[in-house]
Design a protein around this motif. Structure first.
Motif, mmCIF file in Angstrom:
data_model
loop_
_atom_site.group_PDB
_atom_site.id
_atom_site.type_symbol
_atom_site.label_atom_id
_atom_site.label_comp_id
_atom_site.label_asym_id
_atom_site.label_seq_id
_atom_site.Cartn_x
_atom_site.Cartn_y
_atom_site.Cartn_z
ATOM 1 N N GLY A 1 0.882 -0.998 -0.306
ATOM 2 C CA GLY A 1 -0.361 0.066 0.521
ATOM 3 C C GLY A 1 0.964 0.866 0.176
ATOM 4 N N THR A 2 1.951 1.025 0.963
ATOM 5 C CA THR A 2 3.406 2.319 0.942
ATOM 6 C C THR A 2 3.449 2.843 -0.629
ATOM 7 N N ALA A 3 3.614 1.650 -1.397
ATOM 8 C CA ALA A 3 4.693 1.723 -2.532
ATOM 9 C C ALA A 3 3.447 2.279 -3.552
ATOM 10 N N TRP A 4 2.172 1.309 -3.437
ATOM 11 C CA TRP A 4 1.134 1.507 -4.324
ATOM 12 C C TRP A 4 0.737 3.936 -4.924
ATOM 13 N N ILE A 5 -0.022 3.382 -3.554
ATOM 14 C CA ILE A 5 -1.180 5.538 -3.171
ATOM 15 C C ILE A 5 0.058 5.999 -2.357
ATOM 16 N N GLY A 6 1.218 5.124 -1.162
ATOM 17 C CA GLY A 6 1.375 6.452 -0.094
ATOM 18 C C GLY A 6 1.537 6.080 1.018
ATOM 19 N N GLY A 7 2.880 6.270 1.274
ATOM 20 C CA GLY A 7 2.848 6.191 3.297
ATOM 21 C C GLY A 7 1.689 6.595 4.212
ATOM 22 N N GLN A 8 1.028 8.588 3.602
ATOM 23 C CA GLN A 8 -0.202 8.507 4.276
ATOM 24 C C GLN A 8 -1.174 7.964 4.397
ATOM 25 N N TRP A 9 -0.999 6.554 3.205
ATOM 26 C CA TRP A 9 -2.625 5.939 2.998
ATOM 27 C C TRP A 9 -2.718 4.904 3.632
ATOM 28 N N ARG A 10 -0.862 4.424 3.781
ATOM 29 C CA ARG A 10 -0.980 2.723 4.300
ATOM 30 C C ARG A 10 -1.700 2.352 5.433
#
Length: 297
Positions: A260-269
């Protein structure tokens, strides 16, 4: 992708160690111990205190010092788990579950803000960090220290599996999980076995706390809150009450966060991980390895 898988497995090993405490306690006495994540925080601060007292000696020993401190932290947090069970939970064992749940939440706040009074509100920098020259393995950058921590986590989980499935204590745990009254009539000391369960689960959380402190390098008195939620999530994904399920759920959650961090960014993890939980439980409410059981009354 290899790096994402490695990062997910590494973080997931923390979640799995903490989730095991949740699932062990729930499997035996059907208690959601929401103070369990704060034992992880306590373990991290115990490690911080010991390493700070050791000073330059700990810095010189590096990873070896972290392993020694991990054992000390496991003993301290295991003892704290024993005290928590004896003082907060055992007197309410026959009480309505809502009362026990509220007590668990109260114990969580007591540990968090008790540590705030002792250590202060500001984050602390861990005296020993897991630093090392990375090695490129199939496209992933891996350090020896990271690999060693995953190995330690695997050994701890394997040791727990052996304890539960291959020892007299484990047989007693499984008997109590099936029917505590019948286990008592068969001569099993139910209170002692439950106390051992709290000790073991709390010790594993303490080990994870030291590992996280050494890896992330920063700790604070609220760090147990989010890890507690995530470990509970991991236990539910795997099938709460199932030890193998808790291990699998922790690794699954770690992989989800990494991807999830790689796909949509750490803030959305966290949004990604908890959204998966909602969707997954809609399709399989019992978790990956969970089974439908008849509620005991």
């Amino acid at each position: 992708m290899t790096q994402l898988l490695w990062n997910g497995l590494f973080v997931g090993s923390f979640y799995a160690l903490v989730a095991l405490g949740y699932t062990m306690v729930y499997g035996i006495i059907r208690l959601l111990n929401f103070a369990h994540g704060d034992l992880y925080m306590l373990g991290a601060f115990v490690g911080f205190g010991v390493l700070s007292v050791a000073g330059g000696l700990a810095t010189g020993l590096g990873f070896v010092a972290l392993l020694i401190v991990m054992v000390i932290s496991m003993l301290v947090t295991g003892t704290a788990g024993l005290l928590l069970e004896r003082v907060a939970y055992r007197p309410l064992r026959g009480a309505p579950r809502l009362s026990v749940l509220i007590t668990a939440v109260g114990a969580s706040f007591a540990l968090e803000y008790g540590m705030r009074l002792v250590a202060g509100p500001n984050p602390e920098v861990y005296p020993v960090r897991l630093a090392g020259d990375p090695v490129n393995l199939l496209g992933a950058r891996i350090t020896i220290q990271q690999a060693s921590l995953i190995l330690i986590a695997i050994l701890l989980m394997a040791g727990l599996q052996w304890l539960v499935m291959g020892t007299e204590t484990g047989r007693a745990m499984r008997a109590i999980s099936q029917d505590p009254t019948a286990a008592l009539y068969m001569g099993i000391n139910v209170d002692a076995v439950i106390a051992r369960t709290f000790f073991i689960g709390s010790a594993l959380a303490g080990a994870a706390g030291v590992m996280a402190g050494g890896y992330y390098g920063k700790i604070d008195f609220l760090m147990g809150f989010i890890i507690g939620l995530k470990a509970f999530t991991a236990a539910v994904i795997g099938g709460i009450g199932n030890i193998k399920g808790a291990m699998l759920g922790g690794l699954t959650l770690g992989l989800l966060e990494s991807i999830g961090t790689a796909w949509i960014g750490g803030q959305w993890r966290d949004v990604f991980a908890f959204s998966f939980l909602i969707i997954f439980l809609t399709l399989r409410p019992t978790g990956i390895l969970g089974e439908r059981v008849t509620e005991r009354v």
